[in-house]
Design a protein around this motif. Sequence first.
Motif, short mmCIF file in Angstrom:
data_model
loop_
_atom_site.label_atom_id
_atom_site.label_comp_id
_atom_site.label_asym_id
_atom_site.label_seq_id
_atom_site.Cartn_x
_atom_site.Cartn_y
_atom_site.Cartn_z
N LEU A 239 0.83 -1.19 0.00
CA LEU A 239 0.00 0.00 0.00
C LEU A 239 0.87 1.25 0.00
O LEU A 239 0.63 2.20 -0.75
N LEU A 240 1.89 1.24 0.84
CA LEU A 240 2.78 2.38 0.91
C LEU A 240 3.49 2.60 -0.42
O LEU A 240 3.60 3.72 -0.91
N ALA A 241 3.94 1.50 -1.02
CA ALA A 241 4.62 1.61 -2.31
C ALA A 241 3.68 2.16 -3.37
O ALA A 241 4.06 2.99 -4.18
N ALA A 242 2.44 1.69 -3.38
CA ALA A 242 1.49 2.14 -4.39
C ALA A 242 1.22 3.63 -4.26
O ALA A 242 1.11 4.34 -5.26
N LEU A 243 1.12 4.10 -3.03
CA LEU A 243 0.82 5.51 -2.83
C LEU A 243 1.98 6.40 -3.22
O LEU A 243 1.81 7.41 -3.92
N PRO B 45 -1.12 10.87 2.65
CA PRO B 45 -2.27 11.77 2.54
C PRO B 45 -3.46 11.35 3.40
O PRO B 45 -4.21 12.21 3.87
N ASN B 46 -3.61 10.05 3.64
CA ASN B 46 -4.75 9.59 4.45
C ASN B 46 -4.45 9.60 5.94
O ASN B 46 -5.26 9.18 6.75
N GLY B 47 -3.26 10.10 6.31
CA GLY B 47 -2.92 10.21 7.72
C GLY B 47 -2.10 9.05 8.25
O GLY B 47 -1.59 9.13 9.38
N THR C 284 2.31 14.51 0.92
CA THR C 284 3.08 13.54 1.70
C THR C 284 4.14 14.30 2.47
O THR C 284 4.78 15.20 1.92
N GLU C 285 4.36 13.94 3.71
CA GLU C 285 5.35 14.61 4.55
C GLU C 285 6.41 13.64 5.03
O GLU C 285 6.11 12.50 5.38
N LEU C 286 7.66 14.11 5.03
CA LEU C 286 8.77 13.36 5.58
C LEU C 286 9.41 14.19 6.67
O LEU C 286 9.71 15.37 6.46
N LEU D 41 5.75 17.32 0.35
CA LEU D 41 5.68 17.11 -1.09
C LEU D 41 4.24 16.96 -1.53
O LEU D 41 3.40 16.46 -0.77
N SER D 42 3.96 17.35 -2.76
CA SER D 42 2.61 17.14 -3.30
C SER D 42 2.71 16.86 -4.79
O SER D 42 3.61 17.34 -5.48
N SER D 43 1.75 16.05 -5.26
CA SER D 43 1.68 15.73 -6.68
C SER D 43 0.22 15.45 -7.02
O SER D 43 -0.47 14.77 -6.26
N SER D 44 -0.24 15.96 -8.14
CA SER D 44 -1.62 15.70 -8.57
C SER D 44 -1.73 14.40 -9.34
O SER D 44 -2.84 13.94 -9.62
N PHE D 45 -0.60 13.77 -9.66
CA PHE D 45 -0.64 12.56 -10.46
C PHE D 45 -1.35 11.44 -9.69
O PHE D 45 -0.97 11.09 -8.57
N LEU D 46 -2.39 10.91 -10.25
CA LEU D 46 -3.19 9.85 -9.64
C LEU D 46 -3.73 10.24 -8.26
O LEU D 46 -4.00 9.40 -7.42
#
Length: 209
Positions: free
Chosen positions: A8-12, A109-111, A95-97, A85-90
């Motif tokens: 799931l993490l990889a897909a996101l 993004p989902n927390g 996302t925060e690091l 970071l942010s991206s509109s792709f898909l």
Amino acid sequence: MTRRTLPLLAALLLSLAGCTTIQLEPLTEGMTEQPPAEWAARSNQLTRFNHWLLSGKLAVKQPSDSGTAVINRWQQRSESYELALSSSFLGMGSTELKGVPGYIELTMPNGDRYQSSEPEKLIQAATGWQLPIDNLTWWIKGLPAPDGDFRLLFDEQNKLAILKQDGWEIRYDRWQPFVDTLPELPARITALKGDKRVRVVISHWQRED
């Protein structure tokens, strides 16, 4: 982190992957390993520049995927960093690091949050690409990381052109005077390792005291 959470993490995070190309600048002829006379003073000045804020864009290209993201905020306070970071792709969203050397926390993004004492392994498991996040806080300023051997190449204008460290080649494509009290800082860098390329383009950089 369990094996069930990694797909799931990889897909996101792989949703960063979008169509992008990273063109390499030709290497400058006449480069030398001899540092310019002002290199020591410059290095000391930039080493002390360890509280800063920048924004820009990130592009990744590798055989399996490629993509771009906006660096909304990269805040550095000594060894502690926060990247948004942010991206509109898909519909990736934001996302925060957050981390320090030897520790990273990833917020999706989902927390959902993921922590690891091995930042590079977490990023590689999540994205499929190798990113030496601990070293980037040095390379982004045009300095070698304090741990590990390195090689520096300077161009005919006495500017750092290439930094080689830990199997990575960092090309400094463009420099710009972002902060009045500091020498020029990198405005675009390209990191290469094998068939992987990562480019960072910086649009704004400021000191934070």
